[in-house]
Design a protein around this motif. Structure first.
Motif, PDB file in Angstrom:
ATOM      1  N   GLU A   1      63.433  15.211  -8.302  1.00 46.18           N
ATOM      2  CA  GLU A   1      63.294  13.919  -8.969  1.00 46.18           C
ATOM      3  C   GLU A   1      62.476  12.966  -8.111  1.00 46.18           C
ATOM      4  OE1 GLU A   1      66.939  12.098 -10.143  1.00 46.18           O
ATOM      5  OE2 GLU A   1      67.533  13.853 -11.304  1.00 46.18           O
ATOM      6  N   PHE A   2      62.743  13.010  -6.836  1.00 49.39           N
ATOM      7  CA  PHE A   2      61.975  12.162  -5.930  1.00 49.39           C
ATOM      8  C   PHE A   2      60.483  12.475  -6.054  1.00 49.39           C
ATOM      9  CE2 PHE A   2      59.815  11.737  -1.870  1.00 49.39           C
ATOM     10  CZ  PHE A   2      59.966  10.372  -1.661  1.00 49.39           C
ATOM     11  N   LEU A   3      60.168  13.747  -6.005  1.00 49.91           N
ATOM     12  CA  LEU A   3      58.766  14.149  -6.092  1.00 49.91           C
ATOM     13  C   LEU A   3      58.158  13.735  -7.431  1.00 49.91           C
ATOM     14  CD1 LEU A   3      58.881  17.657  -4.398  1.00 49.91           C
ATOM     15  CD2 LEU A   3      57.782  15.587  -3.546  1.00 49.91           C
ATOM     16  N   SER A   4      58.955  13.819  -8.478  1.00 51.18           N
ATOM     17  CA  SER A   4      58.465  13.372  -9.781  1.00 51.18           C
ATOM     18  C   SER A   4      58.012  11.935  -9.711  1.00 51.18           C
ATOM     19  CB  SER A   4      59.574  13.435 -10.836  1.00 51.18           C
ATOM     20  OG  SER A   4      60.116  14.704 -10.912  1.00 51.18           O
ATOM     21  N   GLY A   5      58.835  11.126  -9.097  1.00 56.73           N
ATOM     22  CA  GLY A   5      58.507   9.705  -8.996  1.00 56.73           C
ATOM     23  C   GLY A   5      57.227   9.498  -8.215  1.00 56.73           C
TER      24      GLY A   5
ATOM     25  N   VAL B   1      55.354   6.274   5.236  1.00 51.80           N
ATOM     26  CA  VAL B   1      56.585   5.708   4.689  1.00 51.80           C
ATOM     27  C   VAL B   1      57.671   6.741   4.881  1.00 51.80           C
ATOM     28  CG1 VAL B   1      57.791   5.077   2.573  1.00 51.80           C
ATOM     29  CG2 VAL B   1      55.473   4.283   2.927  1.00 51.80           C
ATOM     30  N   SER B   2      58.809   6.312   5.343  1.00 59.25           N
ATOM     31  CA  SER B   2      59.909   7.264   5.440  1.00 59.25           C
ATOM     32  C   SER B   2      60.910   6.973   4.339  1.00 59.25           C
ATOM     33  CB  SER B   2      60.579   7.166   6.805  1.00 59.25           C
ATOM     34  OG  SER B   2      61.192   5.920   6.965  1.00 59.25           O
ATOM     35  N   VAL B   3      61.624   7.999   3.951  1.00 57.56           N
ATOM     36  CA  VAL B   3      62.593   7.865   2.877  1.00 57.56           C
ATOM     37  C   VAL B   3      63.949   8.343   3.364  1.00 57.56           C
ATOM     38  CG1 VAL B   3      63.199   8.579   0.531  1.00 57.56           C
ATOM     39  CG2 VAL B   3      60.801   8.234   1.162  1.00 57.56           C
ATOM     40  N   ASP B   4      64.935   7.517   3.232  1.00 53.07           N
ATOM     41  CA  ASP B   4      66.326   7.834   3.583  1.00 53.07           C
ATOM     42  C   ASP B   4      66.624   7.764   5.072  1.00 53.07           C
ATOM     43  OD1 ASP B   4      67.248   8.068   1.052  1.00 53.07           O
ATOM     44  OD2 ASP B   4      67.160  10.240   0.948  1.00 53.07           O
TER      45      ASP B   4
ATOM     46  N   VAL C   1      62.190   3.573   2.468  1.00 53.37           N
ATOM     47  CA  VAL C   1      62.822   3.410   1.163  1.00 53.37           C
ATOM     48  C   VAL C   1      64.168   4.104   1.237  1.00 53.37           C
ATOM     49  CG1 VAL C   1      62.659   3.870  -1.298  1.00 53.37           C
ATOM     50  CG2 VAL C   1      60.584   3.438   0.027  1.00 53.37           C
ATOM     51  N   HIS C   2      65.205   3.386   0.928  1.00 53.25           N
ATOM     52  CA  HIS C   2      66.519   4.018   1.056  1.00 53.25           C
ATOM     53  C   HIS C   2      67.548   3.299   0.200  1.00 53.25           C
ATOM     54  CE1 HIS C   2      67.694   1.096   4.479  1.00 53.25           C
ATOM     55  NE2 HIS C   2      66.647   0.653   3.856  1.00 53.25           N
ATOM     56  N   VAL C   3      68.746   3.842   0.155  1.00 56.01           N
ATOM     57  CA  VAL C   3      69.854   3.175  -0.513  1.00 56.01           C
ATOM     58  C   VAL C   3      70.915   2.889   0.536  1.00 56.01           C
ATOM     59  CG1 VAL C   3      69.450   4.347  -2.712  1.00 56.01           C
ATOM     60  CG2 VAL C   3      71.031   5.337  -1.067  1.00 56.01           C
TER      61      VAL C   3
ATOM     62  N   GLU D   1      62.984   6.649  -8.856  1.00 56.38           N
ATOM     63  CA  GLU D   1      62.518   5.318  -8.467  1.00 56.38           C
ATOM     64  C   GLU D   1      62.219   5.260  -6.972  1.00 56.38           C
ATOM     65  OE1 GLU D   1      61.572   3.103 -10.448  1.00 56.38           O
ATOM     66  OE2 GLU D   1      61.059   1.649  -8.886  1.00 56.38           O
ATOM     67  N   LYS D   2      63.009   5.985  -6.227  1.00 54.17           N
ATOM     68  CA  LYS D   2      62.735   6.094  -4.787  1.00 54.17           C
ATOM     69  C   LYS D   2      61.327   6.631  -4.565  1.00 54.17           C
ATOM     70  CE  LYS D   2      66.818   7.299  -2.138  1.00 54.17           C
ATOM     71  NZ  LYS D   2      67.567   8.466  -1.644  1.00 54.17           N
ATOM     72  N   GLY D   3      61.017   7.678  -5.305  1.00 55.75           N
ATOM     73  CA  GLY D   3      59.695   8.277  -5.184  1.00 55.75           C
ATOM     74  C   GLY D   3      58.602   7.311  -5.597  1.00 55.75           C
ATOM     75  N   ARG D   4      58.850   6.635  -6.712  1.00 55.87           N
ATOM     76  CA  ARG D   4      57.852   5.667  -7.174  1.00 55.87           C
ATOM     77  C   ARG D   4      57.624   4.599  -6.112  1.00 55.87           C
ATOM     78  NH1 ARG D   4      61.151   5.042 -11.887  1.00 55.87           N
ATOM     79  NH2 ARG D   4      60.632   6.616 -13.452  1.00 55.87           N
TER      80      ARG D   4
END
Lengths: 349, 349
Positions: A87-91, A147-150, A159-161, A318-321
């Motif tokens: 899903e991330f990659l989709s975004g 950009v790093s994620v998580d 980008v993280h939650v 959305e994270k991916g976007r």
DNA sequence: TTCGCCATCTGGATCGATTCAGTCAGCTCG
DNA sequence: CGAGCTGACTGAATCGATCCAGATGGCGAA
């Protein structure tokens, strides 16, 4: 039979008796030349079978490739089969598409701290899910954006939650009905191979990944609030977020003697939770009466079949976007904290 | 504060008082210079922060990028969330990794017959699942190699399975116990949007994709063998292989009046079959007593929960590996037919 | 008529490497 | 001793575009 040399912009220019600059403009800046000449050039190009400016030469000259690389923590094989990563990659792909960029996939595992030379032509890098080795970071082209994620890389946007808050919330929900024997099923607590039971006292110490550590902290805080000593809550660790790897650990948990078997499983992913649901049902355990289960992620599969999973939804797409927008400069390069949503299903009402 | 120009191989050569050729060799052909000098060059490179030869310049000069592009039929969003496509990509990635190549993802849908310029630097293209428009094919770099998967492009190697034989086999299995009302659920019969009931008589005519057409032919042959007129078998079409798109169509099928409701569903994918299982169970239908269901693909999810799916397993990962091997020239560029395996589960014993 | 001015088009340096055809020193061997 | 060879290194052409800083010519305004 020598292969006829490929046709270049220069050939085209010579053939038409114009300069290469003009031909280049015909393809890149229609406003820089008369429409008539442009038509003539494009027509001749078609006639000669010229397929437009060469991407490599253009990239060399302009210094930009319009390629964005995503570096995935796990192997590509794993990531491509994981709902959350997909899903991330989709975004990411969705945003890149609209901007005429393309997506290059790399796994940090495979590359062992190296990145293949071909990847270094990317204009930007999105690092997903796991701290890459410093040597890998050092090898990225200096001018490339990152950009790093998580997880955080010092000085770079992320980008993280809020994993801790999310886990606090779901654990609070679960604990409103006090369990007799709660248990936690971790996901990838350590980089070391470790699939199975672990001691709670060491869990936080060995939690190398901020993401797992935050989630665990959230669980522990909720437990403490309810007067449960986190150190007394049994914990298991799952190395990889797949049914196959989860199953034996879950089996082991369910094989506990009746008076030790947990009646609440706080799982760190929906995949783990779904595995637990499946295996528990196979043994005739009733969910949630005999065993309550919570997940994390909010993947679609968790809502297909009964019992619907109680989980925390994070919008991976959305994270991916967001990551893609930052990389492309559509958004200021600031860290971004996405919201999560507690979803109460039947697996832990 | 002007950005200091990036360090190039030429700077390094000047600094060291050697030729650029020698520096290049230090990185690419250690045997072409003395170990001592090589060490000196590598050391100086590290000192100056030179990260090795620039990928674009190298690609321009050598004519090869070590990038392989996969062109996916559907949107990336869909493909990345589809188990079959993901497994395929895993296989591709696995082989590319071992050969130091990287994977670029494109969707033919997004590109509308164009491919973004940046993609044309790929050394090879793997076209997955759907005939790309001729204009797209024409735009691919002439020298690039091409492999198609699941359908033929004239004169190019293909990797595929015998869809007709596989569907013949599974339908024969299902028909050994004669159904009263068999039905077929197609996947993407046409390029036109069409989600729902279709007339069997026109199905084969409109089946644009060889893959769907072959599967349908297999079903029809088996039906005919058992004395059932295929024209009398109701058919539905599913536009996209996702739960969300499947669900309403399946609901419509299950909503048929009792004396018209099918008791055998020949589905063209496991995703469709699993959706049918889920929705049928929600209505209290017993599987297989009230409704038998067959799938296609053999995805892992079909085996997680009861009832295990009766399906045809195709090894998508191996498909990916094979395609990648052909593209990289590890295997002669010949078409390759992979085997399938009938898997009898509880959904249609 | 002459002077800009604008639109259009051109020449050529440049991006950063790879690679081929040499050059050169030193060594072996008859 | 000199021919021939080998290993180590070099110079410069080349890959195929982009994009400045001009050149040119036609046209309207003064």
């Amino acid at each position: 039979m020598s292969t006829p040399r490929r046709i270049t912009l220069k050939d085209l220019a010579r053939e038409l008796g114009v300069s290469t600059a003009t031909v280049s403009n015909a393809f890149n800046r229609p406003d820089q030349l008369s429409p008539a000449l442009r038509e003539r050039i494009l027509g001749e190009a078609r006639r000669l079978g010229y397929r437009g400016p060469d991407a490599m030469a253009r990239s060399l000259r302009t210094g930009r490739s319009r390629i964005i690389a995503v570096i995935l923590a796990e192997s590509l094989t794993y990531s491509l089969n994981d709902a959350v990563a997909s899903e991330f990659l989709s975004g990411v792909a969705e945003v890149l598409d609209t901007q005429g960029h393309t997506l290059l996939l790399l796994s940090s595992r495979q590359t062992q701290g190296q990145i293949p030379g071909s990847a270094s032509m990317a204009d930007g890098f999105i690092v997903y899910g796991l701290m890459p080795s410093p040597s890998l970071l050092g090898r990225l082209p200096a001018q490339a954006s990152l950009v790093s994620v998580d997880f955080d890389i010092a000085g770079r946007p992320t980008v993280h939650v809020d994993n801790e808050a999310a886990c606090l919330a779901i654990a609070r929900h679960a604990l409103r009905m006090p369990p007799r024997r709660p248990a936690i099923v971790n996901l990838r607590l350590t980089a070391e191979p470790c699939n199975g039971r672990i001691t709670p006292s060491h869990a936080l110490l060995v939690a190398e990944q901020t993401i797992t550590r935050s989630r665990l902290t959230g669980f522990h805080r909720a437990l403490a609030e309810h007067g449960v000593d986190p150190a007394g809550v049994p914990m298991w660790n799952i190395e990889e977020n797949t049914f196959e790897v989860c199953a034996p650990v879950i089996e082991a948990i369910l094989d506990s003697p009746d008076d030790e078997r947990p009646d609440l499983l706080l799982c760190m992913s929906d995949r783990i939770a779904l595995t637990a649901v499946t295996l528990a049902e196979q043994r005739g355990l009733r969910i949630p009466e005999d065993l309550r289960i919570t997940g994390f992620d909010g993947i679609a599969e968790g809502q297909y079949r009964a019992p619907h999973l109680t989980t925390v939804r994070q919008d991976s797409t959305e994270k991916g976007r967001t990551a893609a927008r930052i990389i492309l400069g559509l958004t200021p390069p600031a860290s971004s904290l996405l919201t999560t949503e507690l979803m109460v299903g039947d697996s832990c009402p």
